[in-house]
Scaffold this motif. Structure first.
Motif, PDB file in Angstrom:
ATOM      1  N   LYS A 247       0.648  -0.901  -0.229  1.00 40.24           N
ATOM      2  CA  LYS A 247      -0.608  -0.193   0.074  1.00 40.24           C
ATOM      3  C   LYS A 247       0.685   1.174  -0.093  1.00 40.24           C
ATOM      4  O   LYS A 247       0.743   2.016  -1.166  1.00 40.24           O
ATOM      5  CB  LYS A 247      -0.465  -0.052   1.400  1.00 40.24           C
TER       6      LYS A 247
ATOM      7  N   TYR B 131       4.601   1.381  -2.839  1.00 37.54           N
ATOM      8  CA  TYR B 131       3.928   0.565  -4.503  1.00 37.54           C
ATOM      9  C   TYR B 131       3.040   1.359  -5.023  1.00 37.54           C
ATOM     10  O   TYR B 131       1.845   1.331  -4.579  1.00 37.54           O
ATOM     11  CB  TYR B 131       3.989  -1.320  -4.781  1.00 37.54           C
ATOM     12  N   CYS B 132       3.090   1.349  -6.393  1.00 38.54           N
ATOM     13  CA  CYS B 132       1.541   1.875  -7.010  1.00 38.54           C
ATOM     14  C   CYS B 132       0.503   1.157  -7.146  1.00 38.54           C
ATOM     15  O   CYS B 132       0.576   0.254  -7.714  1.00 38.54           O
ATOM     16  CB  CYS B 132       1.898   2.245  -8.317  1.00 38.54           C
ATOM     17  N   ALA B 133      -1.217   1.834  -6.673  1.00 33.74           N
ATOM     18  CA  ALA B 133      -2.004   0.538  -6.323  1.00 33.74           C
ATOM     19  C   ALA B 133      -2.695   0.254  -8.031  1.00 33.74           C
ATOM     20  O   ALA B 133      -3.247  -0.522  -8.347  1.00 33.74           O
ATOM     21  CB  ALA B 133      -3.107   2.071  -6.158  1.00 33.74           C
TER      22      ALA B 133
ATOM     23  N   GLN C 132       1.232  -1.240  -9.883  1.00 28.07           N
ATOM     24  CA  GLN C 132       2.451  -2.223  -8.886  1.00 28.07           C
ATOM     25  C   GLN C 132       4.006  -1.955  -9.264  1.00 28.07           C
ATOM     26  O   GLN C 132       4.607  -3.242  -8.229  1.00 28.07           O
ATOM     27  CB  GLN C 132       1.349  -3.964  -9.179  1.00 28.07           C
TER      28      GLN C 132
ATOM     29  N   THR D  12      -2.768  11.212  -5.665  1.00 31.65           N
ATOM     30  CA  THR D  12      -3.864  10.882  -4.991  1.00 31.65           C
ATOM     31  C   THR D  12      -4.638  10.839  -5.735  1.00 31.65           C
ATOM     32  O   THR D  12      -5.196  11.993  -6.506  1.00 31.65           O
ATOM     33  CB  THR D  12      -3.832  10.261  -3.288  1.00 31.65           C
TER      34      THR D  12
ATOM     35  N   ARG E  89      -6.124   7.072  -3.037  1.00 32.10           N
ATOM     36  CA  ARG E  89      -5.069   5.803  -2.547  1.00 32.10           C
ATOM     37  C   ARG E  89      -4.001   6.372  -3.235  1.00 32.10           C
ATOM     38  O   ARG E  89      -4.020   7.531  -4.001  1.00 32.10           O
ATOM     39  CB  ARG E  89      -5.610   4.700  -3.607  1.00 32.10           C
TER      40      ARG E  89
ATOM     41  N   TYR F  42      -0.595   6.991  -6.536  1.00 34.72           N
ATOM     42  CA  TYR F  42      -0.282   6.494  -7.884  1.00 34.72           C
ATOM     43  C   TYR F  42       0.664   6.867  -8.106  1.00 34.72           C
ATOM     44  O   TYR F  42       1.623   7.586  -7.575  1.00 34.72           O
ATOM     45  CB  TYR F  42      -1.501   6.246  -8.236  1.00 34.72           C
TER      46      TYR F  42
ATOM     47  N   ASN G  39      -5.489  -3.864 -11.859  1.00 35.80           N
ATOM     48  CA  ASN G  39      -5.564  -3.213 -11.345  1.00 35.80           C
ATOM     49  C   ASN G  39      -7.007  -2.566 -11.658  1.00 35.80           C
ATOM     50  O   ASN G  39      -6.679  -1.276 -10.931  1.00 35.80           O
ATOM     51  CB  ASN G  39      -4.842  -2.537  -9.732  1.00 35.80           C
TER      52      ASN G  39
ATOM     53  N   SER H 166      -8.727  -0.156  -8.981  1.00 41.17           N
ATOM     54  CA  SER H 166      -8.344   0.342  -8.032  1.00 41.17           C
ATOM     55  C   SER H 166      -8.987   2.213  -8.790  1.00 41.17           C
ATOM     56  O   SER H 166      -8.535   3.126  -7.973  1.00 41.17           O
ATOM     57  CB  SER H 166      -7.797   0.315  -8.152  1.00 41.17           C
TER      58      SER H 166
ATOM     59  N   ASN I 215      -5.060   5.991   2.258  1.00 42.24           N
ATOM     60  CA  ASN I 215      -5.534   4.469   2.907  1.00 42.24           C
ATOM     61  C   ASN I 215      -5.575   4.078   4.075  1.00 42.24           C
ATOM     62  O   ASN I 215      -5.466   3.369   4.821  1.00 42.24           O
ATOM     63  CB  ASN I 215      -3.169   3.622   2.127  1.00 42.24           C
TER      64      ASN I 215
END
Length: 303
Positions: free
Chosen positions: A33, A36-38, A41, A50, A55, A57, A75, A78, A173
């Motif tokens: 979380k 790493y990028c949501a 990855q 964000t 989240r 990114y 993903n 997301s 997060n």
């Protein structure tokens, strides 16, 4: 078939029970979380952005997604709520002086802290590794720990000095409950924006255009001017006979209507001087011989 050599099997080897639920490693979950990028990855690297749900990114990954939404991504759920660049905010993060990067312990002769974060809170100094709650401000994008915002209460950002409200604070997060609350706020905010746009469009349609108003004011004058001329012209020309009479009558009616419709702006008393000065027929637009030039170009770039 086994049990050779006097081995005695146990019950769990012979009877299969229910499978144990696999538990996710907390350290791995926190690293996924906060490091790493949501979306892609990949490891987080500046510039980091964000969304309205908190989240994290990489900005490059979000731009690639917006350019090509049809591509298959693991993903994609997301970022389904991100419609454009206006829905994301670039974060103003504070670097951790103790962060030396990944895998710096090559020799293996020193302790490597897994929970060491890349960024810290500029007020309290807590590391942004998932163990502490962090928030960001939607106005400026600065990131602080929740402890700093509670202990040092203010309406001005601690880092850049920009004013903010309690509604501008968004958790990074957060838990499932916090994400649901942020999702409801996001939907309510977008619904208000849609109603405002619809009201503006309706107001723009109801406002009359200036051309329509001008035509409405000038049309009765033209009709009134034409009626007496046409009546008089028909009565005077009805006595004349022959082709010459018909041609002269048409000329007279055209000249009379042209004189009635032609009306200079400068002679309109109901117009103001500011409106009259917009036209070249105004006295201020005329130049003297000294001001005029001896040469003329079709594309004057000298202004």
């Amino acid at each position: 078939m086994g049990c050779d050599g006097g081995t005695i099997p146990k019950r769990h080897e012979l009877v299969k029970g229910p499978k144990k639920v696999e538990k996710v490693d907390k350290n791995a979950e926190l690293a996924a979380k906060w490091k790493y990028c949501a979306l892609s990855q990949e490891k987080l690297k500046r510039p980091i952005v964000t969304c309205e749900l908190g989240r994290l990114y990489n900005k490059d990954a979000v731009i690639e997604y917006l350019l090509d939404k049809s591509a298959e991504r693991p993903n994609a759920d997301s970022v389904a709520h991100i419609r454009g660049m206006k829905d994301i905010k670039e974060l103003n993060l504070t670097d951790n002086p103790e962060w030396e990067g990944e895998r710096r312990n090559i020799k293996g002769d020193r302790y490597e802290d897994i929970h060491c974060g890349m960024f810290i809170c500029p007020v309290v100094g807590l590391e942004m590794n998932g163990k502490h709650r962090f928030c960001f401000l939607q106005t400026c994008g600065c990131v602080f720990s929740d402890r700093a915002l509670k202990e040092v209460k203010t309406e001005i950002c601690h880092k850049c000095g920009e004013p903010f409200k309690d509604e501008d604070i968004v958790v990074l997060n957060g838990t499932k409950e916090e994400v649901e609350m942020l999702c409801e706020k996001m939907e309510a905010r977008r619904a208000k924006a849609k109603t405002k746009k619809s009201k503006k469009s309706k107001a723009a349609e109801t406002v009359p255009k200036p051309q329509d108003s001008k035509e409405g004011t000038q049309s009765p004058q033209v009709d009134g001017a034409r009626s007496p001329v046409q009546n008089g012209g028909e009565s005077s020309l009805s006595d004349m006979a022959g082709p010459s009479g018909s041609s002269s009558s048409s000329k007279i009616t055209k000249s009379s209507t042209a004189s009635a419709t032609k009306r200079t702006v400068q002679k309109m008393e109901e117009k103001s001087e500011v409106f009259k000065s917009l036209f070249t027929s105004h006295s201020s637009a005329k130049r003297t011989k000294e001001q005029t030039s001896n040469w003329v170009t079709h594309t004057p770039y000298h202004f």
